[in-house]
Design an enzyme around this catalytic site. Sequence first.
Site, PDB file in Angstrom:
ATOM      1  N   SER A 127       2.640  29.169 -30.879  1.00  0.00           N
ATOM      2  CA  SER A 127       3.489  29.654 -31.962  1.00  0.00           C
ATOM      3  C   SER A 127       4.062  31.045 -31.720  1.00  0.00           C
ATOM      4  CB  SER A 127       2.694  29.598 -33.259  1.00  0.00           C
ATOM      5  OG  SER A 127       3.515  29.903 -34.330  1.00  0.00           O
ATOM      6  N   HIS A 128       3.727  31.985 -32.592  1.00  0.00           N
ATOM      7  CA  HIS A 128       4.305  33.325 -32.520  1.00  0.00           C
ATOM      8  C   HIS A 128       3.584  34.216 -31.508  1.00  0.00           C
ATOM      9  CE1 HIS A 128       0.966  33.262 -35.215  1.00  0.00           C
ATOM     10  NE2 HIS A 128       0.803  34.556 -35.026  1.00  0.00           N
ATOM     11  N   ASP A 150      10.259  31.671 -34.912  1.00  0.00           N
ATOM     12  CA  ASP A 150       9.211  32.053 -33.954  1.00  0.00           C
ATOM     13  C   ASP A 150       9.184  31.104 -32.758  1.00  0.00           C
ATOM     14  OD1 ASP A 150       8.182  29.845 -35.246  1.00  0.00           O
ATOM     15  OD2 ASP A 150       6.118  30.562 -35.162  1.00  0.00           O
ATOM     16  N   ASP A 163       7.620  28.406 -31.874  1.00  0.00           N
ATOM     17  CA  ASP A 163       7.673  26.953 -32.046  1.00  0.00           C
ATOM     18  C   ASP A 163       8.578  26.514 -33.195  1.00  0.00           C
ATOM     19  OD1 ASP A 163       5.834  28.054 -33.847  1.00  0.00           O
ATOM     20  OD2 ASP A 163       4.738  26.167 -34.018  1.00  0.00           O
ATOM     21  N   ASP A 179       8.641  27.191 -36.528  1.00  0.00           N
ATOM     22  CA  ASP A 179       8.232  26.902 -37.903  1.00  0.00           C
ATOM     23  C   ASP A 179       8.297  28.115 -38.830  1.00  0.00           C
ATOM     24  OD1 ASP A 179       6.050  28.082 -36.725  1.00  0.00           O
ATOM     25  OD2 ASP A 179       4.622  26.502 -37.237  1.00  0.00           O
ATOM     26  N   ARG A 180       8.428  29.317 -38.261  1.00  0.00           N
ATOM     27  CA  ARG A 180       8.517  30.502 -39.129  1.00  0.00           C
ATOM     28  C   ARG A 180       9.968  30.930 -39.328  1.00  0.00           C
ATOM     29  NH1 ARG A 180       3.588  34.600 -38.185  1.00  0.00           N
ATOM     30  NH2 ARG A 180       1.957  33.019 -38.058  1.00  0.00           N
ATOM     31  N   LYS A 240       5.723  23.814 -41.763  1.00  0.00           N
ATOM     32  CA  LYS A 240       6.704  24.779 -42.220  1.00  0.00           C
ATOM     33  C   LYS A 240       7.895  24.696 -41.279  1.00  0.00           C
ATOM     34  CE  LYS A 240       4.207  28.689 -40.054  1.00  0.00           C
ATOM     35  NZ  LYS A 240       2.824  28.254 -39.757  1.00  0.00           N
TER      36      LYS A 240
HETATM   37  C1  VG1 Z   1      -1.465  32.884 -39.188  1.00  0.00           C
HETATM   38  C2  VG1 Z   1      -0.852  33.043 -40.553  1.00  0.00           C
HETATM   39  C3  VG1 Z   1      -0.885  31.730 -41.300  1.00  0.00           C
HETATM   40  C4  VG1 Z   1      -0.183  30.649 -40.457  1.00  0.00           C
HETATM   41  C5  VG1 Z   1      -0.805  30.584 -39.077  1.00  0.00           C
HETATM   42  C6  VG1 Z   1      -0.071  29.636 -38.163  1.00  0.00           C
HETATM   43  O1  VG1 Z   1      -2.820  32.514 -39.314  1.00  0.00           O
HETATM   44  O2  VG1 Z   1      -1.520  34.033 -41.300  1.00  0.00           O
HETATM   45  O3  VG1 Z   1      -0.285  31.877 -42.560  1.00  0.00           O
HETATM   46  O4  VG1 Z   1      -0.295  29.394 -41.068  1.00  0.00           O
HETATM   47  O5  VG1 Z   1      -0.773  31.876 -38.469  1.00  0.00           O
HETATM   48  O6  VG1 Z   1       1.274  29.963 -38.058  1.00  0.00           O
HETATM   49  P1  VG1 Z   1      -4.036  33.564 -39.188  1.00  0.00           P
HETATM   50  O7  VG1 Z   1      -5.277  32.737 -39.292  1.00  0.00           O
HETATM   51  O8  VG1 Z   1      -3.871  34.265 -37.900  1.00  0.00           O
HETATM   52  O9  VG1 Z   1      -3.859  34.502 -40.336  1.00  0.00           O
HETATM   53  V1  VG1 Z   1       2.109  29.613 -36.637  1.00  0.00           V
HETATM   54  O10 VG1 Z   1       3.698  29.803 -36.887  1.00  0.00           O
HETATM   55  O11 VG1 Z   1       1.418  30.805 -35.648  1.00  0.00           O
HETATM   56  O12 VG1 Z   1       1.533  28.153 -36.144  1.00  0.00           O
HETATM   57 CO    CO Z   2       4.832  29.008 -35.475  1.00  0.00          CO
END
Ligand code: VG1
Ligand code: CO
Length: 542
Positions: free
Chosen positions: A112-113, A276, A278, A280-281, A375
């Site tokens: 992801s990010h 981001d 992937d 989804d953000r 998302k």
């Molecule tokens: C973070 C965010 C959470 C989100 C998750 C995955 O998790 O706070 O809201 O759903 O990333 O997003 P954490 O446990 O680090 O707070 V993504 O776009 O990285 O899959």
């Molecule tokens: Co993501």
Amino acid sequence: MVETVETAPFEGQRPGTSGLRKKTPVFQQPHYVANFVQSIFDCLEGYEGATLVVGGDGRFFNREAIQTVVKIALANGFGRVLIGQGGILSTPATSNVIRQYGAFGGIILSASHNPGGPHGDFGIKYNVANGGPAPEKVTEAVFARTKEISSYRILKAPDFDLDALGTTRLGEQTIEIIDPVADYAALMRKLFDFERIRALFKSGFRLKFDAMSAVTGPYASRIFEDMLGAQAGSVLNATPLPDFGGRHPDPNLVHAKHLLDLAMSPDGPDLCAASDGDGDRNLVIGRGRFVTPSDSLAIIAANAHLAPGYASGVKGIARSMPTSRAADKVAEKIGVALYETPTGWKFFGNLLDAGMATICGEESAGAGSDHVREKDGLWAVLMWLNILAARGEGVDAVVTKHWAEHGRNYYARHDYEEVEAAGADELMQTLRDALPGLKGETFGALRIAGADDFAYHDPVDGSDSARQGIRVHFEDDGRIVYRLSGTGTAGATLRVYIERYEPDPARQQMTTQEALADLARLSQELAGIARFTGRKAPSVVT
Ligand code: VG1
Ligand code: CO
């Protein structure tokens, strides 16, 4: 030919908030990916002959991992594997493909990010038949299996061509390379008023969308520029690169600061946005106005009926617990239920499937709806475009009118990244132990109205998730939340979420920093952040 390979368990293959995430070299160890993927399949039943969707965000090691996943899936008896061309499939698009083709599930290769590259991060996530992330009972079963695995089954075959569209047959089984954008773009066209958005662009509306050299480039170019007629060059960094061009594909005010600067310049575009790694953000900034993700969720929920796909209104709104309570005000006003869930999209799936919620969101730049079970970054940008086109107003006007009607929830998240895990655990435990005595404690003008450790009872399947974050409520409706991240790959990350409600329009134009100054100070003192982590200040404020 199927080969059975002897293996031994790896430690720590426990999926976090969103799948298994580790440093890339950890995933590159022989058998590491295979062990995890075989463990997933070992926990599933009934996939013989069924369809599996496989895609990723294009980061370093994406192609290699896809080959392994596909060969293990075929060796285990899946009948058909659908792969995004070039190994590219955004997370929301994967969710859509799973649903649209009636697949058994999908595997998404992404962290992801988190940054990518040989020294960056990699990840694997399993999604179930509704298109959403596997629920906790599945991820926990997978983790248990990874601790016992002794062999995996894999097809002995040369690597598959991931780039040529079309179907390859292997006896009864097929591998299909599909256009990663087409089905997703068709879905967006159904949900939003493309004619109206086209007219908006035609009238001179200017968009800058930064794909951050990650997965959304091909989607954004096709949808914004080709289908909606946004000016050529509206999409920046549109080619997915294995190292995301050396940048951190997290669309926040730190990593996409250039967009903030652009939006704040006098002649800035009408809308600046980003997604981001992937896809989804989302990040949404109007000219002169940054929209916090929590406000964005509330505004989307309040205006969704302006988009054709949501014309009949929203059935309910769901937000993760740390997300600001701006959405709660909207739910109250329009008379629908508001659900508060733990962090992570997997908790929204049941509510969406049951038709209890239509719009969901998280403070971490995530918003989405019942159109998929993830998302969706581009969806959020299209929703904003549809709202702006329908209302004939700019972002700033939409936001300030929303605050005047519903009140403003000043909001910030303070992250203390990569602190020592032991200290972070101790901090949380000390807070937890102090919970019973916190009520009634006074700090200057702030008085604690109550405090607890958030626990969620899923109203659909009855499952319980405890210890999801510590909430401290104040009598003036302020709130501080503490939790540890479940997506990091080094040490621990402490997240502190700070919020204050301001109903008076005359007091809604302060800076967030001003409005939250006393709560921010108290957040450090209350939890002894410096004492337990050695940090005097957060490393990232969003
Ligand atoms: C973070 C965010 C959470 C989100 C998750 C995955 O998790 O706070 O809201 O759903 O990333 O997003 P954490 O446990 O680090 O707070 V993504 O776009 O990285 O899959
Ligand atoms: Co993501």
